[in-house]
Motif scaffolding. Structure first.
Motif, PDB file in Angstrom:
ATOM      1  N   VAL A 165      26.485  54.201 -74.965  1.00 43.00           N
ATOM      2  CA  VAL A 165      26.368  52.952 -74.205  1.00 43.00           C
ATOM      3  C   VAL A 165      25.421  53.190 -73.027  1.00 43.00           C
ATOM      4  O   VAL A 165      24.924  54.309 -72.819  1.00 43.00           O
ATOM      5  CB  VAL A 165      27.742  52.455 -73.679  1.00 43.00           C
ATOM      6  CG1 VAL A 165      28.636  52.006 -74.836  1.00 43.00           C
ATOM      7  CG2 VAL A 165      28.439  53.543 -72.850  1.00 43.00           C
ATOM      8  N   LYS A 166      25.212  52.159 -72.234  1.00 43.43           N
ATOM      9  CA  LYS A 166      24.320  52.258 -71.094  1.00 43.43           C
ATOM     10  C   LYS A 166      24.879  53.254 -70.079  1.00 43.43           C
ATOM     11  O   LYS A 166      26.087  53.289 -69.819  1.00 43.43           O
ATOM     12  CB  LYS A 166      24.164  50.883 -70.438  1.00 43.43           C
ATOM     13  CG  LYS A 166      22.921  50.727 -69.591  1.00 43.43           C
ATOM     14  CD  LYS A 166      22.770  49.269 -69.190  1.00 43.43           C
ATOM     15  CE  LYS A 166      21.430  49.019 -68.542  1.00 43.43           C
ATOM     16  NZ  LYS A 166      20.291  49.190 -69.452  1.00 43.43           N
ATOM     17  N   THR A 167      23.994  54.068 -69.551  1.00 44.76           N
ATOM     18  CA  THR A 167      24.403  55.051 -68.550  1.00 44.76           C
ATOM     19  C   THR A 167      25.045  54.330 -67.352  1.00 44.76           C
ATOM     20  O   THR A 167      24.529  53.315 -66.875  1.00 44.76           O
ATOM     21  CB  THR A 167      23.179  55.858 -68.063  1.00 44.76           C
ATOM     22  OG1 THR A 167      22.575  56.484 -69.200  1.00 44.76           O
ATOM     23  CG2 THR A 167      23.589  56.926 -67.062  1.00 44.76           C
ATOM     24  N   GLY A 225      25.771  48.953 -77.225  1.00 43.82           N
ATOM     25  CA  GLY A 225      25.801  50.360 -77.602  1.00 43.82           C
ATOM     26  C   GLY A 225      25.995  50.529 -79.099  1.00 43.82           C
ATOM     27  O   GLY A 225      25.892  49.568 -79.882  1.00 43.82           O
ATOM     28  N   THR A 226      26.316  51.753 -79.487  1.00 45.40           N
ATOM     29  CA  THR A 226      26.494  52.063 -80.908  1.00 45.40           C
ATOM     30  C   THR A 226      27.459  53.218 -81.075  1.00 45.40           C
ATOM     31  O   THR A 226      27.749  53.957 -80.112  1.00 45.40           O
ATOM     32  CB  THR A 226      25.139  52.417 -81.562  1.00 45.40           C
ATOM     33  OG1 THR A 226      25.329  52.593 -82.974  1.00 45.40           O
ATOM     34  CG2 THR A 226      24.560  53.706 -80.999  1.00 45.40           C
ATOM     35  N   PRO A 241      11.502  57.060 -75.565  1.00 45.47           N
ATOM     36  CA  PRO A 241      11.427  56.195 -74.376  1.00 45.47           C
ATOM     37  C   PRO A 241      12.381  55.010 -74.421  1.00 45.47           C
ATOM     38  O   PRO A 241      12.963  54.630 -73.390  1.00 45.47           O
ATOM     39  CB  PRO A 241       9.965  55.722 -74.395  1.00 45.47           C
ATOM     40  CG  PRO A 241       9.229  56.810 -75.097  1.00 45.47           C
ATOM     41  CD  PRO A 241      10.176  57.314 -76.144  1.00 45.47           C
ATOM     42  N   GLU A 242      12.571  54.418 -75.601  1.00 39.27           N
ATOM     43  CA  GLU A 242      13.458  53.256 -75.704  1.00 39.27           C
ATOM     44  C   GLU A 242      14.922  53.602 -75.456  1.00 39.27           C
ATOM     45  O   GLU A 242      15.748  52.723 -75.215  1.00 39.27           O
ATOM     46  CB  GLU A 242      13.309  52.565 -77.055  1.00 39.27           C
ATOM     47  CG  GLU A 242      13.444  53.465 -78.261  1.00 39.27           C
ATOM     48  CD  GLU A 242      12.109  53.998 -78.764  1.00 39.27           C
ATOM     49  OE1 GLU A 242      11.992  54.163 -79.999  1.00 39.27           O
ATOM     50  OE2 GLU A 242      11.213  54.238 -77.940  1.00 39.27           O
ATOM     51  N   GLY A 243      15.265  54.895 -75.526  1.00 43.23           N
ATOM     52  CA  GLY A 243      16.640  55.316 -75.289  1.00 43.23           C
ATOM     53  C   GLY A 243      16.917  55.704 -73.846  1.00 43.23           C
ATOM     54  O   GLY A 243      18.060  56.080 -73.511  1.00 43.23           O
ATOM     55  N   ALA A 244      15.912  55.579 -72.999  1.00 45.34           N
ATOM     56  CA  ALA A 244      16.110  55.916 -71.583  1.00 45.34           C
ATOM     57  C   ALA A 244      17.168  55.002 -70.977  1.00 45.34           C
ATOM     58  O   ALA A 244      17.172  53.788 -71.207  1.00 45.34           O
ATOM     59  CB  ALA A 244      14.794  55.771 -70.828  1.00 45.34           C
ATOM     60  N   PHE A 248      25.970  59.334 -73.958  1.00 46.62           N
ATOM     61  CA  PHE A 248      27.268  59.459 -74.629  1.00 46.62           C
ATOM     62  C   PHE A 248      28.407  59.155 -73.671  1.00 46.62           C
ATOM     63  O   PHE A 248      28.354  59.484 -72.467  1.00 46.62           O
ATOM     64  CB  PHE A 248      27.462  60.878 -75.160  1.00 46.62           C
ATOM     65  CG  PHE A 248      26.440  61.305 -76.187  1.00 46.62           C
ATOM     66  CD1 PHE A 248      26.204  60.541 -77.323  1.00 46.62           C
ATOM     67  CD2 PHE A 248      25.730  62.473 -76.014  1.00 46.62           C
ATOM     68  CE1 PHE A 248      25.281  60.939 -78.276  1.00 46.62           C
ATOM     69  CE2 PHE A 248      24.803  62.884 -76.955  1.00 46.62           C
ATOM     70  CZ  PHE A 248      24.565  62.117 -78.088  1.00 46.62           C
ATOM     71  N   VAL A 249      29.469  58.574 -74.225  1.00 43.51           N
ATOM     72  CA  VAL A 249      30.735  58.447 -73.497  1.00 43.51           C
ATOM     73  C   VAL A 249      31.861  58.839 -74.446  1.00 43.51           C
ATOM     74  O   VAL A 249      31.725  58.718 -75.674  1.00 43.51           O
ATOM     75  CB  VAL A 249      30.978  57.016 -72.956  1.00 43.51           C
ATOM     76  CG1 VAL A 249      29.960  56.645 -71.897  1.00 43.51           C
ATOM     77  CG2 VAL A 249      31.003  55.994 -74.081  1.00 43.51           C
TER      78      VAL A 249
END
Length: 306
Positions: A165-167, A225-226, A241-244, A248-249
């Motif tokens: 998910v988003k940091t 997220g995924t 770059p698109e994953g910046a 992980f959580v």
């Protein structure tokens, strides 16, 4: 009465011969002589034997062409090329990745020629049963549910899955994902986990035909997220770059009831001979260094697992 001698001497014919005038008999004799000479010449000509032309020497036989190498029988291999670094395509459209390199190594061992058939993930097993291809070598985990309909070789790798998910997203347990839209690969072990664990916790689970489509929708903001294979999501999304801004959580996900016992080659039930060949080939590349060479090309850890 004149004597016979007088009559002869008075004969006009006798007189013509005496004066050099040819008689009829003389003329006929000459004609017959001429015809005889012509006939003799003709017979000589007809009887002339000409020397036969010299026969040409027989041509040397052409050297026998070397026999063409025997064509290896094909092994049709199903792949989903949206799963980097395991199965994806080069810039020129050629299949590549860890799964593809392993498939090539196995084909070499069993003396077959790999021919790749692209297939969307949730149709993989139906396509195998319909004999569209011979095997699936595309990161398919060995699970009890799948073993009811297809057979598997021994495992050739095992990696866990993770939630991404988003940091900065607050996370203490799965309930923290309530209201979040989580994209997953349709028909995958990760979808099974998400439906069994995240959906009851309040998350919205959205299946996709391909994992790379999930990443596109995360980047565009349509997903939060995924759930994905830890190695795949790192190589296919987080390291790009698109994953910046994503990470992980939660814990490593490897429960057998969801994720199985590792990744194997899927094949139709009853194909014992092919299964035995593939198991022997997996054992061979594990012992002769080929597996290690392929693994180090993509990973800096032991992807085979425990």
């Amino acid at each position: 009465m004149s004597s016979w001698g007088e009559i002869y001497n008075a004969s006009p014919v006798h007189g013509r011969e005496q004066r050099g005038i040819p008689t009829k008999d003389f003329f006929m004799k000459n004609v017959l002589l001429s015809l005889s000479l012509i006939g003799a010449a003709t017979l000589m000509g007809c009887g002339k034997t000409e020397a036969p032309p010299t026969a040409a020497a027989p041509a040397a036989p052409a050297p026998a062409a070397a026999p063409a190498p025997a064509e290896m029988p094909e092994l049709k291999v199903a792949i989903d090329p949206t799963y980097e670094p395991f199965t994806f395509k080069t810039a020129d459209g050629k299949p590549t990745g860890f799964d593809v390199d392993i498939a090539e190594a196995l084909c070499k061992e069993i003396k077959r020629k790999c021919v790749y058939v692209e297939q969307v993930w949730d149709s993989m097993i139906p396509g195998l049963q319909a004999k569209k291809y011979d095997v699936i070598i595309s990161s398919m985990s060995v699970t009890e549910e799948r073993q009811q309909v297809v057979d598997f070789s021994d495992k050739y790798y095992f990696t866990p899955s993770r939630i991404v998910v988003k940091t900065g997203t607050a996370f203490t347990d799965l309930a923290s994902l309530k209201g979040k839209k989580i994209g997953v690969l349709k028909g995958s072990t990760q979808e099974k986990y998400a439906m069994g664990e995240l959906k009851p916790a309040g998350a919205s689970v959205v299946p996709y035909e391909a994992q790379d489509q999930v990443y596109l929708d995360i980047k565009s903001g349509r997903l939060d997220g995924t759930v994905a294979d830890q190695v795949e999501v790192n190589g296919g999304f987080l390291s790009k770059p698109e994953g910046a801004g994503y990470g992980f959580v939660g814990p490593v996900l490897n429960e057998t009831k969801y994720f199985g016992t590792g990744v194997g080659v899927a094949l139709r039930k009853g194909e014992t001979a092919l299964k035995d060949e593939l198991n022997a080939a997996i054992k061979a590349i594990r012992s002769n260094g080929v597996y290690e060479t392929v693994s180090k090309k993509y990973f800096d850890f032991d992807v085979y697992g425990n």
